[in-house]
Design an enzyme around this catalytic site. Structure first.
Site, short mmCIF file in Angstrom:
data_model
loop_
_atom_site.label_atom_id
_atom_site.label_comp_id
_atom_site.label_asym_id
_atom_site.label_seq_id
_atom_site.Cartn_x
_atom_site.Cartn_y
_atom_site.Cartn_z
N GLY A 4 6.21 79.03 -47.23
CA GLY A 4 4.81 79.27 -47.54
C GLY A 4 4.02 77.98 -47.65
N ALA A 5 2.84 78.06 -48.33
CA ALA A 5 1.90 76.93 -48.38
C ALA A 5 1.65 76.46 -46.94
CB ALA A 5 2.42 75.80 -49.26
N LEU A 6 1.35 77.42 -46.08
CA LEU A 6 1.30 77.16 -44.64
C LEU A 6 0.23 76.13 -44.28
CD1 LEU A 6 1.75 80.73 -43.09
CD2 LEU A 6 3.49 79.08 -43.83
N HIS A 7 0.62 75.25 -43.36
CA HIS A 7 -0.31 74.25 -42.81
C HIS A 7 -0.14 74.26 -41.29
CE1 HIS A 7 3.28 71.83 -42.41
NE2 HIS A 7 3.45 71.78 -43.73
N HIS A 43 3.40 74.51 -39.77
CA HIS A 43 3.96 75.87 -39.71
C HIS A 43 3.28 76.67 -38.60
CE1 HIS A 43 4.35 74.89 -44.16
NE2 HIS A 43 5.60 75.15 -43.84
N GLN A 65 10.82 69.45 -36.23
CA GLN A 65 11.52 68.15 -36.11
C GLN A 65 11.24 67.29 -37.36
OE1 GLN A 65 13.62 67.04 -33.68
NE2 GLN A 65 13.83 65.17 -34.92
N LYS A 66 10.15 67.62 -38.07
CA LYS A 66 9.82 66.91 -39.31
C LYS A 66 11.01 66.84 -40.26
CE LYS A 66 7.19 66.14 -43.18
NZ LYS A 66 8.00 66.74 -44.21
N ASP A 67 11.77 67.95 -40.33
CA ASP A 67 12.96 67.99 -41.19
C ASP A 67 14.19 67.83 -40.30
OD1 ASP A 67 11.78 68.80 -43.96
OD2 ASP A 67 10.78 70.08 -42.50
N ARG A 123 3.83 69.36 -49.61
CA ARG A 123 3.76 68.50 -50.80
C ARG A 123 2.59 67.50 -50.74
NH1 ARG A 123 9.31 69.30 -50.06
NH2 ARG A 123 10.30 70.22 -51.89
P1 AMP Z 1 8.94 74.55 -45.15
O1 AMP Z 1 7.96 75.62 -45.45
O2 AMP Z 1 8.57 73.22 -45.67
O3 AMP Z 1 10.35 74.95 -45.46
O4 AMP Z 1 8.89 74.36 -43.58
C1 AMP Z 1 9.07 75.46 -42.72
C2 AMP Z 1 9.24 74.94 -41.32
O5 AMP Z 1 8.08 74.21 -40.95
C3 AMP Z 1 10.44 73.98 -41.19
O6 AMP Z 1 11.11 74.27 -39.97
C4 AMP Z 1 9.78 72.64 -41.16
O7 AMP Z 1 10.53 71.68 -40.46
C5 AMP Z 1 8.49 72.96 -40.43
N1 AMP Z 1 7.48 71.94 -40.68
C6 AMP Z 1 7.12 71.41 -41.89
N2 AMP Z 1 6.21 70.45 -41.73
C7 AMP Z 1 5.98 70.34 -40.40
C8 AMP Z 1 5.14 69.50 -39.59
N3 AMP Z 1 4.34 68.58 -40.13
N4 AMP Z 1 5.18 69.67 -38.25
C9 AMP Z 1 5.99 70.61 -37.68
N5 AMP Z 1 6.80 71.43 -38.38
C10 AMP Z 1 6.80 71.29 -39.73
#
Ligand code: AMP
Length: 302
Positions: free
Chosen positions: A31-34, A37, A149-151, A188
């Site tokens: 969540g906290a979609l940007h 996502h 790829q960020k993670d 974050r």
């Molecule tokens: P999270 O909600 O942080 O668990 O992230 C969910 C998915 O979004 C994971 O596969 C992350 O690697 C991806 N993600 C997070 N930040 C970015 C970003 N800046 N660019 C591309 N993918 C991202």
């Protein structure tokens, strides 16, 4: 877009599309979609008949109770963004649906999880990630699952578990989406207040300096890491790590003879950030005879 909260409802919603031969793309999120996502959801939308987005802040992967408590949550906003990006089904289970009483199973990917983030956050972090991702993949049964790829370490761990457990799907990695000034988007980032927002650029600056050293012909990983750290320190940020490793097994590299991952983590004020880049050794450089000159040709230097 429909929202479902139980595995039973999720499977019921997928009962018809799957046998009809419709492809299913899954985007797991907390969540906290940007826009990072959203780029994954768009990639899934382009390539699949049905797009499932999961929304679950996984308590098992938080090593810090304060970080979990502070994690931004706004389901209504996330649902609107997911729908606008083309999601068909939003899976937003409560914690008890994912971890019912008596839950006792952990998926542990050895080796890959002990270094970098694992060394700093503890291996329990990636055990939590590996366990919840395995569950989401078996709950949804997608043809393709999309990760950022960020993670990069998370991606390597997930690729390995999918291979080791013979899970029948393809993992698609999507490029890191950044702010115009280069800061990698992250849920974050909302905690970066005042001068911390500027200092947060240190991670990208460090990666850029490492890349510049590589593009100038440097192949010694320690020298590349030194260049990265120096650039970060100029913004007053000391990395927790800035490491040059193999992208697949995350082992440290001494001399660059194949593509490498440069991964960085740093605390900026109260916020812990990660970022990474891949240094790609073109076919030209790999076949270059020893002593044939260190500078990359202009075509590879951009
Ligand atoms: P999270 O909600 O942080 O668990 O992230 C969910 C998915 O979004 C994971 O596969 C992350 O690697 C991806 N993600 C997070 N930040 C970015 C970003 N800046 N660019 C591309 N993918 C991202």
């Amino acid at each position: 877009m429909r929202t479902v909260r139980t595995v039973g409802d999720l499977r019921a919603a997928l009962r018809e599309p799957r046998p009809a031969g419709h492809t299913i793309g899954l985007v797991p999120t907390m969540g906290a979609l940007h826009d990072g996502h959203i780029s994954l959801i768009r990639a899934a939308r382009t390539a699949n008949d049905l797009v499932v987005v999961s929304l679950f802040v996984n308590p098992a992967q938080f090593d810090d109770a304060g970080d979990l408590a502070r994690y931004p949550r706004d389901e209504a906003r996330d649902a609107a963004l997911a729908a606008a990006a083309g999601t068909d089904l939003l899976f937003a289970p409560p914690a008890g649906e994912v971890y019912p009483d008596g839950f006792a199973t952990t998926v542990h990917v050895a080796g890959l999880t002990e270094t970098l983030e694992g060394a700093h956050r503890g291996v329990a972090h990636f055990d939590g990630v590996a366990t919840v991702v395995t569950k989401l993949l078996t709950m949804v049964g997608p043809d393709v699952a999309y990760f950022g790829q960020k993670d990069a370490q998370q991606l390597a761990v997930i690729r390995r578990l999918v291979r080791d457990l013979d899970l029948p799907l393809h993992i698609e990695a999507c490029p890191t989406v950044r702010e115009p000034d280069g800061l990698a988007l992250s849920s974050r980032n909302v905690h970066l207040a005042g001068a911390d927002r500027e200092r947060a650029l240190a991670l990208k600056r460090g990666l850029d300096a490492a890349t510049a050293a590589f593009e100038a012909g440097e192949r010694d990983a320690a020298a590349i890491a030194r260049a990265g750290r120096a650039a970060m320190e100029r913004l007053g940020v000391e990395p927790e790590y800035l490491a040059v490793v193999s992208p697949d097994d995350l082992r440290p590299v001494r001399t660059i003879a194949a593509d490498v991952l440069v991964a960085v983590a740093a605390r900026v004020g109260p916020t812990r950030l990660i970022d990474n880049t891949i240094l790609r050794l073109g076919a030209w450089a790999q076949t270059r005879p020893p002593g044939a000159g260190e500078a990359a040709p202009a075509a590879l230097a951009g």
